[in-house]
Design a protein around this motif. Sequence first.
Motif, PDB file in Angstrom:
ATOM      1  N   THR A 491      24.888 -52.382  47.722  1.00 27.61           N
ATOM      2  CA  THR A 491      25.334 -53.780  47.745  1.00 27.61           C
ATOM      3  C   THR A 491      25.353 -54.343  46.332  1.00 27.61           C
ATOM      4  OG1 THR A 491      24.398 -54.147  49.944  1.00 27.61           O
ATOM      5  CG2 THR A 491      24.787 -56.094  48.601  1.00 27.61           C
ATOM      6  N   GLU A 492      26.363 -55.174  46.053  1.00 30.95           N
ATOM      7  CA  GLU A 492      26.358 -55.941  44.810  1.00 30.95           C
ATOM      8  C   GLU A 492      25.376 -57.103  44.985  1.00 30.95           C
ATOM      9  OE1 GLU A 492      27.924 -55.465  42.007  1.00 30.95           O
ATOM     10  OE2 GLU A 492      29.566 -54.077  42.445  1.00 30.95           O
ATOM     11  N   LEU A 493      24.370 -57.183  44.118  1.00 29.47           N
ATOM     12  CA  LEU A 493      23.354 -58.222  44.272  1.00 29.47           C
ATOM     13  C   LEU A 493      23.935 -59.621  44.134  1.00 29.47           C
ATOM     14  CD1 LEU A 493      20.444 -56.579  42.249  1.00 29.47           C
ATOM     15  CD2 LEU A 493      20.589 -56.865  44.728  1.00 29.47           C
ATOM     16  N   THR A 494      25.015 -59.747  43.416  1.00 34.52           N
ATOM     17  CA  THR A 494      25.621 -61.063  43.220  1.00 34.52           C
ATOM     18  C   THR A 494      26.795 -61.301  44.168  1.00 34.52           C
ATOM     19  OG1 THR A 494      26.977 -60.111  41.454  1.00 34.52           O
ATOM     20  CG2 THR A 494      24.939 -61.205  40.807  1.00 34.52           C
ATOM     21  N   SER A 495      26.892 -60.465  45.202  1.00 34.18           N
ATOM     22  CA  SER A 495      27.949 -60.628  46.197  1.00 34.18           C
ATOM     23  C   SER A 495      27.307 -60.702  47.574  1.00 34.18           C
ATOM     24  CB  SER A 495      28.934 -59.461  46.104  1.00 34.18           C
ATOM     25  OG  SER A 495      30.017 -59.649  46.976  1.00 34.18           O
ATOM     26  N   ALA A 496      28.124 -60.656  48.614  1.00 42.47           N
ATOM     27  CA  ALA A 496      27.603 -60.742  49.972  1.00 42.47           C
ATOM     28  C   ALA A 496      27.178 -59.370  50.468  1.00 42.47           C
ATOM     29  CB  ALA A 496      28.646 -61.333  50.916  1.00 42.47           C
ATOM     30  N   ILE A 497      26.265 -59.367  51.427  1.00 42.76           N
ATOM     31  CA  ILE A 497      25.844 -58.124  52.070  1.00 42.76           C
ATOM     32  C   ILE A 497      26.764 -57.878  53.260  1.00 42.76           C
ATOM     33  CG2 ILE A 497      23.924 -56.945  53.206  1.00 42.76           C
ATOM     34  CD1 ILE A 497      22.028 -58.796  51.693  1.00 42.76           C
ATOM     35  N   ASN A 498      27.262 -56.638  53.379  1.00 43.82           N
ATOM     36  CA  ASN A 498      28.271 -56.368  54.415  1.00 43.82           C
ATOM     37  C   ASN A 498      27.745 -55.559  55.585  1.00 43.82           C
ATOM     38  OD1 ASN A 498      27.962 -53.916  53.186  1.00 43.82           O
ATOM     39  ND2 ASN A 498      29.986 -53.904  52.219  1.00 43.82           N
ATOM     40  N   ALA A 499      26.428 -55.462  55.753  1.00 42.71           N
ATOM     41  CA  ALA A 499      25.859 -54.761  56.910  1.00 42.71           C
ATOM     42  C   ALA A 499      24.621 -55.526  57.376  1.00 42.71           C
ATOM     43  CB  ALA A 499      25.488 -53.324  56.559  1.00 42.71           C
ATOM     44  N   SER A 500      24.323 -55.426  58.665  1.00 43.21           N
ATOM     45  CA  SER A 500      23.210 -56.202  59.204  1.00 43.21           C
ATOM     46  C   SER A 500      22.639 -55.512  60.432  1.00 43.21           C
ATOM     47  CB  SER A 500      23.670 -57.617  59.574  1.00 43.21           C
ATOM     48  OG  SER A 500      24.707 -57.561  60.541  1.00 43.21           O
ATOM     49  N   VAL A 501      21.476 -56.001  60.840  1.00 43.67           N
ATOM     50  CA  VAL A 501      20.829 -55.514  62.058  1.00 43.67           C
ATOM     51  C   VAL A 501      20.455 -56.713  62.920  1.00 43.67           C
ATOM     52  CG1 VAL A 501      19.904 -53.421  60.998  1.00 43.67           C
ATOM     53  CG2 VAL A 501      18.558 -55.532  60.923  1.00 43.67           C
ATOM     54  N   ILE A 502      20.291 -56.449  64.218  1.00 42.71           N
ATOM     55  CA  ILE A 502      19.785 -57.467  65.136  1.00 42.71           C
ATOM     56  C   ILE A 502      18.402 -56.984  65.592  1.00 42.71           C
ATOM     57  CG2 ILE A 502      20.207 -58.761  67.261  1.00 42.71           C
ATOM     58  CD1 ILE A 502      23.150 -58.107  66.982  1.00 42.71           C
ATOM     59  N   PRO A 503      17.359 -57.398  64.910  1.00 42.44           N
ATOM     60  CA  PRO A 503      16.049 -56.777  65.118  1.00 42.44           C
ATOM     61  C   PRO A 503      15.330 -57.252  66.378  1.00 42.44           C
ATOM     62  CG  PRO A 503      15.905 -58.490  63.450  1.00 42.44           C
ATOM     63  CD  PRO A 503      17.353 -58.400  63.825  1.00 42.44           C
ATOM     64  N   THR A 504      14.586 -56.334  66.943  1.00 43.00           N
ATOM     65  CA  THR A 504      13.584 -56.647  67.958  1.00 43.00           C
ATOM     66  C   THR A 504      12.231 -56.387  67.314  1.00 43.00           C
ATOM     67  OG1 THR A 504      15.033 -56.016  69.794  1.00 43.00           O
ATOM     68  CG2 THR A 504      12.656 -56.060  70.225  1.00 43.00           C
ATOM     69  N   TRP A 505      11.384 -57.429  67.290  1.00 44.63           N
ATOM     70  CA  TRP A 505      10.131 -57.361  66.545  1.00 44.63           C
ATOM     71  C   TRP A 505       9.115 -56.463  67.256  1.00 44.63           C
ATOM     72  CZ3 TRP A 505      11.948 -58.861  62.304  1.00 44.63           C
ATOM     73  CH2 TRP A 505      12.770 -59.977  62.178  1.00 44.63           C
ATOM     74  N   PRO A 506       8.064 -56.075  66.540  1.00 40.11           N
ATOM     75  CA  PRO A 506       7.048 -55.201  67.143  1.00 40.11           C
ATOM     76  C   PRO A 506       6.429 -55.748  68.431  1.00 40.11           C
ATOM     77  CG  PRO A 506       6.782 -55.254  64.768  1.00 40.11           C
ATOM     78  CD  PRO A 506       7.822 -56.274  65.100  1.00 40.11           C
ATOM     79  N   ASN A 507       6.422 -57.075  68.594  1.00 36.90           N
ATOM     80  CA  ASN A 507       5.850 -57.661  69.811  1.00 36.90           C
ATOM     81  C   ASN A 507       6.853 -57.707  70.967  1.00 36.90           C
ATOM     82  OD1 ASN A 507       7.590 -59.678  69.064  1.00 36.90           O
ATOM     83  ND2 ASN A 507       5.999 -61.231  68.688  1.00 36.90           N
ATOM     84  N   GLY A 508       8.047 -57.170  70.769  1.00 39.27           N
ATOM     85  CA  GLY A 508       9.050 -57.121  71.833  1.00 39.27           C
ATOM     86  C   GLY A 508      10.023 -58.274  71.846  1.00 39.27           C
ATOM     87  N   GLU A 509       9.793 -59.312  71.035  1.00 38.35           N
ATOM     88  CA  GLU A 509      10.706 -60.443  70.983  1.00 38.35           C
ATOM     89  C   GLU A 509      11.920 -60.096  70.130  1.00 38.35           C
ATOM     90  OE1 GLU A 509       8.811 -63.963  69.683  1.00 38.35           O
ATOM     91  OE2 GLU A 509       7.343 -64.035  71.321  1.00 38.35           O
ATOM     92  N   SER A 510      13.074 -60.625  70.534  1.00 41.52           N
ATOM     93  CA  SER A 510      14.306 -60.358  69.805  1.00 41.52           C
ATOM     94  C   SER A 510      14.609 -61.488  68.825  1.00 41.52           C
ATOM     95  CB  SER A 510      15.485 -60.203  70.774  1.00 41.52           C
ATOM     96  OG  SER A 510      15.286 -59.095  71.628  1.00 41.52           O
ATOM     97  N   SER A 511      15.228 -61.142  67.720  1.00 40.94           N
ATOM     98  CA  SER A 511      15.631 -62.138  66.731  1.00 40.94           C
ATOM     99  C   SER A 511      16.767 -62.977  67.291  1.00 40.94           C
ATOM    100  CB  SER A 511      16.072 -61.446  65.442  1.00 40.94           C
ATOM    101  OG  SER A 511      16.654 -62.371  64.544  1.00 40.94           O
ATOM    102  N   GLU A 512      16.821 -64.236  66.873  1.00 39.94           N
ATOM    103  CA  GLU A 512      17.874 -65.134  67.347  1.00 39.94           C
ATOM    104  C   GLU A 512      19.220 -64.849  66.666  1.00 39.94           C
ATOM    105  OE1 GLU A 512      16.540 -69.092  66.808  1.00 39.94           O
ATOM    106  OE2 GLU A 512      14.967 -68.962  68.335  1.00 39.94           O
ATOM    107  N   GLY A 513      19.183 -64.186  65.527  1.00 43.01           N
ATOM    108  CA  GLY A 513      20.422 -63.879  64.824  1.00 43.01           C
ATOM    109  C   GLY A 513      20.330 -62.558  64.116  1.00 43.01           C
ATOM    110  N   VAL A 514      21.342 -62.264  63.324  1.00 40.63           N
ATOM    111  CA  VAL A 514      21.357 -61.006  62.588  1.00 40.63           C
ATOM    112  C   VAL A 514      20.652 -61.191  61.245  1.00 40.63           C
ATOM    113  CG1 VAL A 514      23.506 -60.274  63.670  1.00 40.63           C
ATOM    114  CG2 VAL A 514      23.579 -61.508  61.494  1.00 40.63           C
ATOM    115  N   ILE A 515      20.159 -60.104  60.697  1.00 41.85           N
ATOM    116  CA  ILE A 515      19.544 -60.099  59.376  1.00 41.85           C
ATOM    117  C   ILE A 515      20.224 -59.007  58.560  1.00 41.85           C
ATOM    118  CG2 ILE A 515      17.417 -59.731  58.069  1.00 41.85           C
ATOM    119  CD1 ILE A 515      15.860 -60.825  60.410  1.00 41.85           C
TER     120      ILE A 515
END
Length: 799
Positions: A491-515
């Motif tokens: 990734t270019e640090l001064t540009s946008a990131i073009n890949a993401s994940v939708i994480p489920t945390w260790p406690n089983g809860e899902s993230s509300e959005g992508v990271i």
Amino acid sequence: MIHNYLITALRAFKMQKQHFLLNLFGLSMGLAAAILVALFVKNELSYDSQHPDADRVYRIAQDYSKMGLAVIPIFNYARGLQTLEYNQVEDMFAITMVDQDPNSTVMTDVKLNGQGYKLDGLFGATANIANFISIETLHGNMERALNTPTGLALSYSEAMRIFGKTDVIGQTLEHAKGQFTVYAVFADLPDNTHFAFKSLAYIKQDPNNIHMHNNYVYIKLANNTNITDLAENMTDKFYNGPARGQISIQLHSLLNLHLDAKSPFEMKTGGTQQAVNICIGLSVLLILIAVFNFINMSIAQSTKRAKEVGVRKALGASKPQLVTQFLAESVMVSLFAMLVASFLVELLLPSFNTLVDRALVIDYASIYSAILVSGAVIVGILAGLYPALFISSFSAKRVLSGDLQRGSTAIFVRKSLLTLQASLSVALIIAAVTLQQQLNYLQSLPLGYDKTHRLVISQLPQNIILTKQSSALLDKINTIDGVVQTTVIDTELTSAINASVIPTWPNGESSEGVIPFVGTGFGVVEGLGLELLAGRDFSATFASDWASRKDNTTYVGAIITASVARQAGYTDYEQIIGKTITDKGRGMRMRVVGVVDDVKVGNMKEAYSSIFFLAGMTYAPTANVIVTIDSSNVSYIKEQVLQLLAKEHKIYEPKIALLSDNYQTLLRSDQRITEMVFIFSSLAVILTMLGTFGLASFAALRRQKEVAVRKVLGASRISLVNLLAKEFLILVGVSIAIAYPVTYWVIAEWLANFNDRVEQLWWVYVSAALLVAGITWLTVASLAFKAASARPSLILRYE
């Protein structure tokens, strides 16, 4: 009659040299600024208007904002073809991005007679390019070049750079997967277009592949198409699965792309509507201030013309004749000012082009000259109308008897104009200082990574650098004298990131959005200068750090930022070390090995701080090498890297830049706005001083008898100076009361564009007010002191 008006005007200019020169100076500065801004605005609004049916062409973009990402202009070719099923869509055109994908048959690095070159601005394009882009073919056949495998079309500049001539049809260029044959040479694209290709190649498209998003897709719509409804229909058609409600289609007008499109995936950096609006606003303000000055100084000189008016009225001159005479004088001043302004524009245009990063020119042989003359006449009439009516309304009897008192309306107009001038000056000073503070704040803002002493080698094939085993290329770069360390990110640090994940945390809860996530090599913490808060860096010692695929599941080590850890519910960062975060959609299991302080990746207005760093995990065909260096050896290191890439991997003319320079590029647009505001603010203050001078000279003349009497009665010079300055300082006080709330609101709107911003400071407002008040007092004092120093007997001898 006209001849007499001209002779009288020239005689008046000769008799009142100071008045003429001050008006000429003020108007010429305002007009010069207006001309420069008009050139800039005309250029900005002309982008892409030269293309066929430009008003009916739209580019398809995908809106990921509901997922926490940006709007990107990249789309799928197969989906683009499907848009032709809509009755509103008449035609579709696609430009395909070309990268260093090792599986691609189109390569940017070529050789001619043993000499290596990189094809600059190489894209693929569909053969119907002439239906969407106004492009002049100089040699060969563009359609053949884009329909023939191995076909290539070169721009004039690229043909001259590589071959030294343009008639090169049939010439071949070798690359790692075969060769190109040049079938067309086209004229360089003009600057006023968002298209930025310099070479075009045939690229085979798979009409069934709906997963590859690497095309700019343009569609030509029928007249009166409802854009909103069509975009919604496309969204329903293309995103009716798991992405429904998360991704949507936007249709962006070709004519608006230059000013409105802000994606990091744009072919070239565009302008901003904000810059255009600010330029227009500031130039209008300067013209108004110059006109206000003309009015005030003309009225200030009215007493010197009063006897002339009285005599001419006594001899039978009518008011319309006098009005015409004074308007003729103001128009002549304006025309002279336009000549001076044109000279100033020619003098300042190179510097202005550097400031706005454009190549603006003036064609005086075009209709532009007529517009200049018309503009000068209009400004002259607007500036001279009130003074003409004011002076011509003098009563012959009252003037010749020495009674020059005027009504309250004239006084109110003059004071109102000065108040507006002072308000604008206060506002512009506050804006200039605040904008500079914001830029200084952004430059000093902790980014979470160290941007100093680091070179970025961009867009190298990821398969030769992002490897689990030691990369031969990186090993050789590390042996260059002055290189401290290398690391790899996708990734270019001064540009946008073009890949993401939708994480489920260790406690089983899902993230509300992508990271978003960044694919990296080993040693990313040390290589980027990240601050490790818990855990460790990626290391080849731990084989499990590197991404591996087993049973349809990807296992990968992860370093997360502190904000991600907090989203997962961990404030003690040590507790998340060793825990696994999953992405069920991608089938990923990410084991946390480290936590770093938040990192700002992207531009300053849309930066991401919640980030996953994943070792060996990437979907990009290219990656970047971050080289930590001894800054004293930058040129030598660049030269060695160039030679190494050309010799070992046949990669020519790669993009190599300091990370700090890339970061400065992000701020360039706002720096330009700040510089323009500073320049216009300085001009506004100068013109306001002229306006104050004009009104103060009128006040000093009007009150000279009062000053003389007070001096006879024992008043000191300083008390007389303060007496005359008092009414002007009151006007400044009113102007401050007007400027403060409006300025605060406008600046707050601008600062809202930034994720990180300064607060508006009270001392900036106070300092601006004191500066304008101080300048006003000094200007008035210079005239008042002269009036207070005059001998009372000379003024009162006829009383």
